[in-house]
Each structure stands twice: as structure tokens, then as C-alpha cells.
Write a protein that holds these residues in place. Structure first.
Motif, PDB file in Angstrom:
ATOM      1  N   GLU A 266       0.454   9.584  -5.373  1.00  0.00           N
ATOM      2  CA  GLU A 266       0.934  10.940  -5.078  1.00  0.00           C
ATOM      3  C   GLU A 266       1.692  11.521  -6.258  1.00  0.00           C
ATOM      4  O   GLU A 266       1.512  12.687  -6.616  1.00  0.00           O
ATOM      5  CB  GLU A 266       1.837  10.896  -3.849  1.00  0.00           C
ATOM      6  CG  GLU A 266       2.313  12.279  -3.409  1.00  0.00           C
ATOM      7  CD  GLU A 266       3.142  12.220  -2.145  1.00  0.00           C
ATOM      8  OE1 GLU A 266       3.662  13.276  -1.741  1.00  0.00           O
ATOM      9  OE2 GLU A 266       3.286  11.119  -1.581  1.00  0.00           O
ATOM     10  N   ALA A 267       2.524  10.688  -6.879  1.00  0.00           N
ATOM     11  CA  ALA A 267       3.269  11.151  -8.051  1.00  0.00           C
ATOM     12  C   ALA A 267       2.318  11.502  -9.190  1.00  0.00           C
ATOM     13  O   ALA A 267       2.482  12.505  -9.875  1.00  0.00           O
ATOM     14  CB  ALA A 267       4.253  10.084  -8.497  1.00  0.00           C
ATOM     15  N   SER A 268       1.288  10.662  -9.389  1.00  0.00           N
ATOM     16  CA  SER A 268       0.311  10.923 -10.441  1.00  0.00           C
ATOM     17  C   SER A 268      -0.472  12.185 -10.140  1.00  0.00           C
ATOM     18  O   SER A 268      -0.746  12.999 -11.013  1.00  0.00           O
ATOM     19  CB  SER A 268      -0.642   9.729 -10.575  1.00  0.00           C
ATOM     20  OG  SER A 268      -1.666   9.999 -11.499  1.00  0.00           O
ATOM     21  N   TYR A 269      -0.816  12.379  -8.863  1.00  0.00           N
ATOM     22  CA  TYR A 269      -1.577  13.556  -8.450  1.00  0.00           C
ATOM     23  C   TYR A 269      -0.791  14.844  -8.693  1.00  0.00           C
ATOM     24  O   TYR A 269      -1.314  15.838  -9.173  1.00  0.00           O
ATOM     25  CB  TYR A 269      -1.925  13.414  -6.971  1.00  0.00           C
ATOM     26  CG  TYR A 269      -2.532  14.641  -6.343  1.00  0.00           C
ATOM     27  CD1 TYR A 269      -3.856  15.000  -6.589  1.00  0.00           C
ATOM     28  CD2 TYR A 269      -1.790  15.438  -5.474  1.00  0.00           C
ATOM     29  CE1 TYR A 269      -4.412  16.119  -6.008  1.00  0.00           C
ATOM     30  CE2 TYR A 269      -2.345  16.560  -4.898  1.00  0.00           C
ATOM     31  CZ  TYR A 269      -3.656  16.889  -5.159  1.00  0.00           C
ATOM     32  OH  TYR A 269      -4.204  17.998  -4.583  1.00  0.00           O
ATOM     33  N   LYS A 270       0.509  14.789  -8.382  1.00  0.00           N
ATOM     34  CA  LYS A 270       1.339  15.968  -8.566  1.00  0.00           C
ATOM     35  C   LYS A 270       1.483  16.343 -10.031  1.00  0.00           C
ATOM     36  O   LYS A 270       1.661  17.504 -10.379  1.00  0.00           O
ATOM     37  CB  LYS A 270       2.722  15.734  -7.958  1.00  0.00           C
ATOM     38  CG  LYS A 270       2.730  15.753  -6.438  1.00  0.00           C
ATOM     39  CD  LYS A 270       4.139  15.586  -5.901  1.00  0.00           C
ATOM     40  CE  LYS A 270       4.159  15.671  -4.374  1.00  0.00           C
ATOM     41  NZ  LYS A 270       5.523  15.511  -3.841  1.00  0.00           N
ATOM     42  N   MET A 271       1.417  15.371 -10.925  1.00  0.00           N
ATOM     43  CA  MET A 271       1.644  15.642 -12.339  1.00  0.00           C
ATOM     44  C   MET A 271       0.388  16.081 -13.072  1.00  0.00           C
ATOM     45  O   MET A 271       0.430  16.379 -14.248  1.00  0.00           O
ATOM     46  CB  MET A 271       2.215  14.389 -13.019  1.00  0.00           C
ATOM     47  CG  MET A 271       3.627  14.048 -12.558  1.00  0.00           C
ATOM     48  SD  MET A 271       4.777  15.427 -12.727  1.00  0.00           S
ATOM     49  CE  MET A 271       4.763  15.634 -14.512  1.00  0.00           C
ATOM     50  N   MET A 272      -0.758  16.124 -12.379  1.00  0.00           N
ATOM     51  CA  MET A 272      -1.998  16.515 -13.056  1.00  0.00           C
ATOM     52  C   MET A 272      -1.905  17.970 -13.512  1.00  0.00           C
ATOM     53  O   MET A 272      -1.737  18.266 -14.664  1.00  0.00           O
ATOM     54  CB  MET A 272      -3.187  16.298 -12.126  1.00  0.00           C
ATOM     55  CG  MET A 272      -3.508  14.840 -11.863  1.00  0.00           C
ATOM     56  SD  MET A 272      -4.750  14.640 -10.580  1.00  0.00           S
ATOM     57  CE  MET A 272      -6.138  15.473 -11.332  1.00  0.00           C
TER      58      MET A 272
ATOM     59  N   MET B 142       0.820  -1.209   0.000  1.00  0.00           N
ATOM     60  CA  MET B 142       0.000   0.000   0.000  1.00  0.00           C
ATOM     61  C   MET B 142       0.849   1.252   0.000  1.00  0.00           C
ATOM     62  O   MET B 142       0.488   2.265  -0.575  1.00  0.00           O
ATOM     63  CB  MET B 142      -0.918  -0.004   1.235  1.00  0.00           C
ATOM     64  CG  MET B 142      -2.037  -1.030   1.171  1.00  0.00           C
ATOM     65  SD  MET B 142      -3.115  -0.750  -0.268  1.00  0.00           S
ATOM     66  CE  MET B 142      -3.775   0.853   0.131  1.00  0.00           C
ATOM     67  N   LYS B 143       2.019   1.191   0.627  1.00  0.00           N
ATOM     68  CA  LYS B 143       2.915   2.341   0.654  1.00  0.00           C
ATOM     69  C   LYS B 143       3.398   2.686  -0.738  1.00  0.00           C
ATOM     70  O   LYS B 143       3.451   3.863  -1.123  1.00  0.00           O
ATOM     71  CB  LYS B 143       4.101   2.042   1.569  1.00  0.00           C
ATOM     72  CG  LYS B 143       4.996   3.255   1.808  1.00  0.00           C
ATOM     73  CD  LYS B 143       6.069   2.937   2.821  1.00  0.00           C
ATOM     74  CE  LYS B 143       6.934   4.171   3.088  1.00  0.00           C
ATOM     75  NZ  LYS B 143       7.989   3.888   4.076  1.00  0.00           N
ATOM     76  N   ASP B 144       3.742   1.638  -1.528  1.00  0.00           N
ATOM     77  CA  ASP B 144       4.170   1.876  -2.905  1.00  0.00           C
ATOM     78  C   ASP B 144       3.035   2.475  -3.721  1.00  0.00           C
ATOM     79  O   ASP B 144       3.238   3.364  -4.544  1.00  0.00           O
ATOM     80  CB  ASP B 144       4.642   0.569  -3.538  1.00  0.00           C
ATOM     81  CG  ASP B 144       5.915   0.049  -2.877  1.00  0.00           C
ATOM     82  OD1 ASP B 144       6.636   0.875  -2.301  1.00  0.00           O
ATOM     83  OD2 ASP B 144       6.154  -1.161  -2.937  1.00  0.00           O
ATOM     84  N   MET B 145       1.821   1.970  -3.492  1.00  0.00           N
ATOM     85  CA  MET B 145       0.667   2.487  -4.226  1.00  0.00           C
ATOM     86  C   MET B 145       0.410   3.951  -3.878  1.00  0.00           C
ATOM     87  O   MET B 145       0.083   4.767  -4.746  1.00  0.00           O
ATOM     88  CB  MET B 145      -0.575   1.652  -3.897  1.00  0.00           C
ATOM     89  CG  MET B 145      -1.815   2.049  -4.684  1.00  0.00           C
ATOM     90  SD  MET B 145      -3.212   0.953  -4.387  1.00  0.00           S
ATOM     91  CE  MET B 145      -2.594  -0.557  -5.152  1.00  0.00           C
ATOM     92  N   GLU B 146       0.579   4.295  -2.606  1.00  0.00           N
ATOM     93  CA  GLU B 146       0.393   5.688  -2.204  1.00  0.00           C
ATOM     94  C   GLU B 146       1.398   6.596  -2.895  1.00  0.00           C
ATOM     95  O   GLU B 146       1.074   7.705  -3.318  1.00  0.00           O
ATOM     96  CB  GLU B 146       0.545   5.807  -0.686  1.00  0.00           C
ATOM     97  CG  GLU B 146      -0.625   5.191   0.083  1.00  0.00           C
ATOM     98  CD  GLU B 146      -0.392   5.228   1.580  1.00  0.00           C
ATOM     99  OE1 GLU B 146       0.674   5.738   1.991  1.00  0.00           O
ATOM    100  OE2 GLU B 146      -1.266   4.744   2.313  1.00  0.00           O
ATOM    101  N   LYS B 147       2.637   6.115  -3.024  1.00  0.00           N
ATOM    102  CA  LYS B 147       3.661   6.904  -3.705  1.00  0.00           C
ATOM    103  C   LYS B 147       3.296   7.115  -5.169  1.00  0.00           C
ATOM    104  O   LYS B 147       3.457   8.203  -5.719  1.00  0.00           O
ATOM    105  CB  LYS B 147       5.010   6.206  -3.599  1.00  0.00           C
ATOM    106  CG  LYS B 147       5.604   6.224  -2.199  1.00  0.00           C
ATOM    107  CD  LYS B 147       6.959   5.534  -2.173  1.00  0.00           C
ATOM    108  CE  LYS B 147       7.560   5.554  -0.770  1.00  0.00           C
ATOM    109  NZ  LYS B 147       8.861   4.856  -0.734  1.00  0.00           N
TER     110      LYS B 147
END
Length: 334
Positions: A116-122, A108-113
Motif C-alpha cells: 500500500e505504501a509503495s502503491y501510494k508513492m507511485m 501478510m498484514k505487513d506485506m499489505e502495508k
């Protein structure tokens, strides 16, 4: 020779008997032949065909035709179903390939990362989401003119740097204090209160200032001091500036007042600079308050001084106005 009816009947009976006997013999022969055909599976079809009766041969032919038809239909069905199987196989292969190329999150930690990375790139194609949210908050603070506490984190040409919501802001040296700033290094690491005076996201321009807050604080303190000063009070001060309409006198503690040109001297003054200069010490009297400002006068003190001098001049000496008891009684008659 003519045959009698009896002879005809007899001949038909014999014929029927012979036919029945033939059928019986054929059935018996067939019965004997079928077991042999069943047990001897390796014998050629031609030999079987020779030993089997015509009726069995017809049944065998029908079975063969049925098998051929069944085989044909099976082959046709197989051909029809083969493309689907190929597509399914291809789909399975693609699925397998996809499963190989994808890297699923191990935890789950990897998925959160990843999220988060996808969210930042929006973002909007230029700024990421966090930057857009920061600028949105900055615009709210700018419109409300909110006081912000920031830490000076860097020094640049003609100013210093401080961050607001993670966005780099510039504070000009002239807006750090109400006084001139000589050494910017003294400000590094200090926390000060500022307001946003320029916010331009498209140009990535954020300008801050402490001067407005400092002026408001100074003016508020000044009003408190002014409100405590009574009319008629006398102060010693220095000429702070000279204007055509009068001079401003600094009374100390940030408090100053105006001496109008008509209140500078007893005689008429054309211009304040004719009788006063900046830095000159003067004594003034508070003659009024207006809109939180002090009205001062030099002339009022000069007039009071003149009056005091006149009183001292006109008063006779004590011995000349004294009256003795003898003077009061010498003209009386008893």
C-alpha cells in the motif's frame, strides 16, 4: 685351435643354460626382495632402488612419473577451478549480505502495508496515486455538473471549506445562499448540496457552489406556482424593481411579473419612475403568460374601475323608472 661344429653347439648350449640360470637367480632374488620392499615402507628410496632389479626400477620410475603427472594435472585443474570457487564464494557472501540488509515481511498484514505504501508513492512525481484518482473522479463530476452533498468542515476568509473525494474545496460566502450571508459560523457542520464550478488540478484549485442548485429549485417552484395562476386573477403586490421598459412586481412566494410601461396608467407614461417607486404597493391584474412569465397590468384595473363608475353614474334612480298600474290604464278607453 679350430672348433668343431659340435663344440660350437655345446658352447652355445652352456651359454644359454648359464643365462637361464642367471635369470632364475635374478627372479628368485627379486621375489625375496619385493616382500621386503612392501613391508618396509619407511626405508629410503635409494635403498629400495639398490635392492630392486632393473625391471622393477623402470616400473617404479614410470609410476613416479605417472604420480607427478597426475599431481601436476590435479594442481592445474585446481587452479582453473579456484576462480569459480572464489566467485561462488563472493556470490555467497553477497547473498548473505543481502539477506542481512533485507527485511522480509513478517506476516501478510505487513506485506499489505508495504504494498500500500509503495502503491501510494507511485503517482506522477507530484501527486500520489490516491490524489490522482480523486482528481480524475472530480473532473468527471465537474463535466457532468453532478449535484454533490458535502459537509462544511471549516471556515476561512470570505467562505467555507468542504471536501470532495478527499480534496479540499472552497465555497465563497456569496455562493452559499441566494441571500446575503452575515455569519459563516452558522453554516459550520451543515450538509448542503453543491456543484463544482472550478476544477484545476495543476493549481490544486477546487471551487464549489450551492447557488446554482438553489436558483434551479426556486425557479422550478416558481414555474409550478405560475402554472396554477389563471389569467384574469387579481393580486396585491409591491414594486420590486424599476426598469426603462416597465416595473417588476413581487406577488409573494417567489412569484413576480412585469408591468410594461404601457400598462402602468391610463395616460401615456414616459418613464415608470415618474409615477411609481420601489416598495410601493400596487394592485395588478394578470393579462397573460409568456415563456413561464406573468404579464401584469395596472391600467387594466383602472379601465375596469372607470367603466364601473360610468355605469353607476348613467343608471337612473329606481323611482324615476317605476310605472304604476294607474299610469298604464288612464289612457285606455273602454
Amino acid at each position: 685351435m679350430e672348433m668343431t661344429q659340435t663344440d660350437i653347439v655345446t658352447e652355445m648350449t652352456q651359454t644359454d643354460t648359464a643365462a637361464e640360470t642367471t635369470r632364475t637367480d635374478t627372479a628368485a632374488e627379486t621375489t625375496q626382495t619385493e616382500p621386503a620392499a612392501e613391508t618396509t615402507q619407511t626405508e629410503p628410496a635409494a635403498e629400495t632402488a639398490q635392492t630392486e632389479p632393473a625391471g622393477e626400477t623402470d616400473r617404479t620410475d614410470l609410476a613416479a612419473e605417472t604420480e607427478e603427472t597426475t599431481d601436476t594435472e590435479t594442481v592445474a585443474e585446481t587452479k582453473e577451478t579456484e576462480p569459480d570457487s572464489a566467485e561462488e564464494s563472493a556470490g555467497t557472501a553477497v547473498s548473505d549480505d543481502t539477506s542481512v540488509t533485507e527485511t522480509p515481511a513478517e506476516s501478510m498484514k505487513d506485506m499489505e502495508k508495504e504494498l500500500e505504501a509503495s502503491y501510494k508513492m507511485m503517482g506522477d512525481g507530484v501527486h500520489d496515486t490516491d490524489t490522482l484518482l480523486a482528481w480524475s473522479k472530480i473532473m468527471e463530476l465537474y463535466e457532468a455538473q453532478t449535484n454533490l452533498t458535502v459537509e462544511i468542515s471549516g471556515i476561512v476568509n470570505k467562505g467555507v471549506i468542504a471536501e470532495v473525494e478527499g480534496v479540499r474545496g472552497f465555497i465563497p460566502a456569496s455562493r452559499l445562499s441566494l441571500r446575503h450571508v452575515d455569519d459563516l459560523n452558522e453554516w459550520l457542520g451543515k450538509e448542503i448540496q453543491v456543484r463544482i464550478i472550478t476544477a484545476d488540478q495543476s493549481a490544486d484549485k477546487l471551487v464549489l457552489s450551492a447557488r446554482e442548485i438553489l436558483k434551479e429549485e426556486r425557479d422550478h417552484a416558481k414555474q409550478l406556482r405560475i402554472s396554477s395562476i389563471e389569467i384574469g386573477s387579481i393580486f396585491d403586490g409591491k414594486v420590486e424593481s424599476i426598469q426603462d421598459y416597465g416595473v417588476f412586481v413581487d406577488l409573494g412566494d417567489g412569484v413576480s411579473g412585469l408591468v410594461h410601461v404601457s400598462q402602468i396608467a391610463l395616460e401615456r407614461v414616459k418613464h415608470p419612475a415618474d409615477v411609481l417607486k420601489v416598495g410601493q404597493e400596487v394592485r395588478v391584474k394578470v393579462i397573460g403568460k409568456q415563456n413561464g412569465k406573468l404579464k401584469l397590468s395596472i391600467k387594466a384595473l383602472l379601465e375596469q374601475k372607470k367603466q364601473d363608475e360610468e355605469i353607476r353614474v348613467n343608471i337612473p334612480k329606481a323611482e324615476s323608472i317605476g310605472t304604476s298600474m294607474g299610469d298604464l290604464l288612464k289612457n285606455l278607453k273602454f
